[in-house]
Design an enzyme around this catalytic site. Sequence first.
Site, PDB file in Angstrom:
ATOM      1  N   LYS A   1     -46.434   4.845 -29.254  1.00 50.59           N
ATOM      2  CA  LYS A   1     -45.655   5.547 -28.245  1.00 50.59           C
ATOM      3  C   LYS A   1     -46.281   5.286 -26.876  1.00 50.59           C
ATOM      4  O   LYS A   1     -47.367   4.712 -26.774  1.00 50.59           O
ATOM      5  CB  LYS A   1     -45.639   7.059 -28.509  1.00 50.59           C
ATOM      6  CG  LYS A   1     -44.663   7.503 -29.586  1.00 50.59           C
ATOM      7  CD  LYS A   1     -44.532   9.026 -29.625  1.00 50.59           C
ATOM      8  CE  LYS A   1     -43.454   9.448 -30.607  1.00 50.59           C
ATOM      9  NZ  LYS A   1     -43.253  10.924 -30.617  1.00 50.59           N
TER      10      LYS A   1
ATOM     11  N   GLU B   1     -11.878   1.398 -25.396  1.00 49.43           N
ATOM     12  CA  GLU B   1     -11.320   2.679 -25.815  1.00 49.43           C
ATOM     13  C   GLU B   1     -11.008   3.474 -24.552  1.00 49.43           C
ATOM     14  O   GLU B   1     -11.855   4.176 -24.014  1.00 49.43           O
ATOM     15  CB  GLU B   1     -12.316   3.443 -26.695  1.00 49.43           C
ATOM     16  CG  GLU B   1     -11.697   4.695 -27.293  1.00 49.43           C
ATOM     17  CD  GLU B   1     -12.702   5.788 -27.634  1.00 49.43           C
ATOM     18  OE1 GLU B   1     -12.412   6.584 -28.536  1.00 49.43           O
ATOM     19  OE2 GLU B   1     -13.762   5.856 -26.985  1.00 49.43           O
TER      20      GLU B   1
ATOM     21  N   ASP C   1     -17.022   2.101 -26.481  1.00 50.93           N
ATOM     22  CA  ASP C   1     -16.659   3.502 -26.681  1.00 50.93           C
ATOM     23  C   ASP C   1     -16.603   4.250 -25.354  1.00 50.93           C
ATOM     24  O   ASP C   1     -17.362   3.959 -24.418  1.00 50.93           O
ATOM     25  CB  ASP C   1     -17.694   4.164 -27.599  1.00 50.93           C
ATOM     26  CG  ASP C   1     -17.492   5.652 -27.694  1.00 50.93           C
ATOM     27  OD1 ASP C   1     -16.507   6.066 -28.312  1.00 50.93           O
ATOM     28  OD2 ASP C   1     -18.309   6.404 -27.120  1.00 50.93           O
TER      29      ASP C   1
END
Length: 678
Positions: free
Chosen positions: A122, A390, A337
């Site tokens: 991380k 879309e 999308d």
Amino acid sequence: MENAKTLLPMVERDEWLHPVAEQVADRHNRYMRRMEAIEQQSGSIVDYANGYRYFGWQWDDTLDGWWFREWLPEAYDVFIFGDFNSWQRTQLRLHKSADGVWSIFLPAAMYGHLLTHGSLYKLHIHGKNGWHDRIPAYATRVVQDEESKNYTAQFWNPTEAYEWQHNDFEGAPAKDLLIYEAHVGMAQEEAKVGTYNEFTELILPRIKKAGYNAVQLMAIAEHPYYGSFGYHVSNFFAPSSRFGTPEELKRLIDTAHGMGIAVIMDLVHAHYVKNQNEGILDLDGSGHHYSKEGEAGYQQYWDSMIFDYGKGGVEHFLLSNVKYWLDEFHIDGYRFDGVTSMLYYHRGYIDFDARERFFDEGVDLDAVTYLTLANRLVHDFRAEAVTIAEDVSGMPALCSPIDDGGVGFDYRLGMAMPDFWIRMLKDTPDEEWNIWEMWDVMTSRLPSVKTVAYAESHDQAMVGDKTIAFRLLDSLMYEGMDRAFESPVMDRGMALHKMIRLFTITTGGDAYLNFMGNEFGHPEWIDFPREGNGYSHAYARRQWSLRDNGFLRYAYLADFDEAMIELVSKHRILSDGYPYNLQMDEQNKTMVYSHRDLIFVLNWHTEAAIPDYELPVREAGKYEVVLSSDEERFGGLGRQTVGEEHFTFNVEGEDGQMYPRLKVYNTPRTAIVLKKID
């Protein structure tokens, strides 16, 4: 208004756009200026979109070690840590460059035996919001710990790269695109999360047999909440690890290509998850890293974050993501999308009742520019790739070529179609269905706008909505699907399910989409595991055994869908354009139309059966019945016989000319297709 000679081609062709010619030109000029800057900087947009080859872990042959880089322009301090350094947060400090990129070099001599395939890591970032442990934005593999449920980046460097077997695959078909929308995790019958390997082995053969030439995969990019259906993305460069490894996804795509099936990815660039621990929200601690600050960066309707499309680093991140999946995973295109939410500051929650709605201050011009750049990148990098928007608003120019002044999408989703079928089935008795209204809804599209037709998608299958089968059959989906069961409600439901699909695919657009299981009337809605259902997978699966069971009616619907897809594919109906309207008989609720050498006769009447029903045809000759929704193999009564021949006869018209006509047995709630064979 400027002289017609200076109008952009798309404006010149469309008088409706003449009053807004200046605004259209401004949008195109914004794109042109940005493209010019990109080309001056990188040579081409394809070379510009190489962030995934620069950020994250990159091997350096010359220095014999690994570079790690991350764009964090307003971070104060950055460290990298993981199991390779015993999770010491402040041991390995990154250095910041003038452009806001933090980097560190780890020599193989010191870290080669520690930083190995599968290592976890991380970033420890100090910003305006304090110190936080974060997952890098360009992480290509993110995994969840089963006990703590925490997500962590994983160093992914397999010994051998995946060897592609079907590099000769030609990509998505330019015409006659037949899309099978699917979700890897819920594609299996067992109540669990399915895998890439299971989809490859068990589902791809079903898609191939069903006749579809493309599969649209949902929820591929990593997302922390399974129930989001993949829409709340956290890690844009990481394939979801809950389904398997990146190599297993590559094998899925490679296998699909070997079957002649293109793979289209559902790409979510409209928003991202607001979770800070798992995602990219406020990664540099500034409050305005990938989004604008405050409410301007928040999508209130979806409880998620919105990208700042006008920010250079964000644009680079998103365009690099577009190229990444095409390059690394051989994806054949995208269904973008939430385009409506991207295009407008009001996210599309208004009535688009005037031309000005598409050109006023509610439009996010940065998003328009970004989408245009994304389409240019897709088609420059892979000419045969396909892009689908879309968009519910009907934004002009969305599917016009970029050089003509448009945004450059290949297709738009015909989202009015499923809404229409819901309204008809929910609010209007069969006897009152207006066949002219039905015709107008299906054919109401501009010739220049290629449309993906569909009667229903995953949206209608979700909890809170209903599939067409559910609306037609209700409890009979559980109680009456045995073939021995008889019911007028069942007869109606079975008949209309088939007719609605045939009518939609043959009149509604230039491509077609179906969500997995809907073709056979899957009885359950989609409800992902959550607290409200006891975290059950019972409704997040597909019960293929219902389709395979030889004693249930589900197979009738699936077999009809297969025959319908075969007919549409064989005769290239989708690429034929608009259907030719031959006759609209409101009294008998019958519509007659043609495609190429096929005649379609659809009788929507609840009871009118006409033995010698006359209909016009465009050419005289012999016609043969090639498909009927009433065939016994589809659960019908067999009132028409496939192979049955019909011969035209002439009828004198009002103008004194002779016109060919046919006679057929026109039965209620039946669709028949005839082919001219002589």
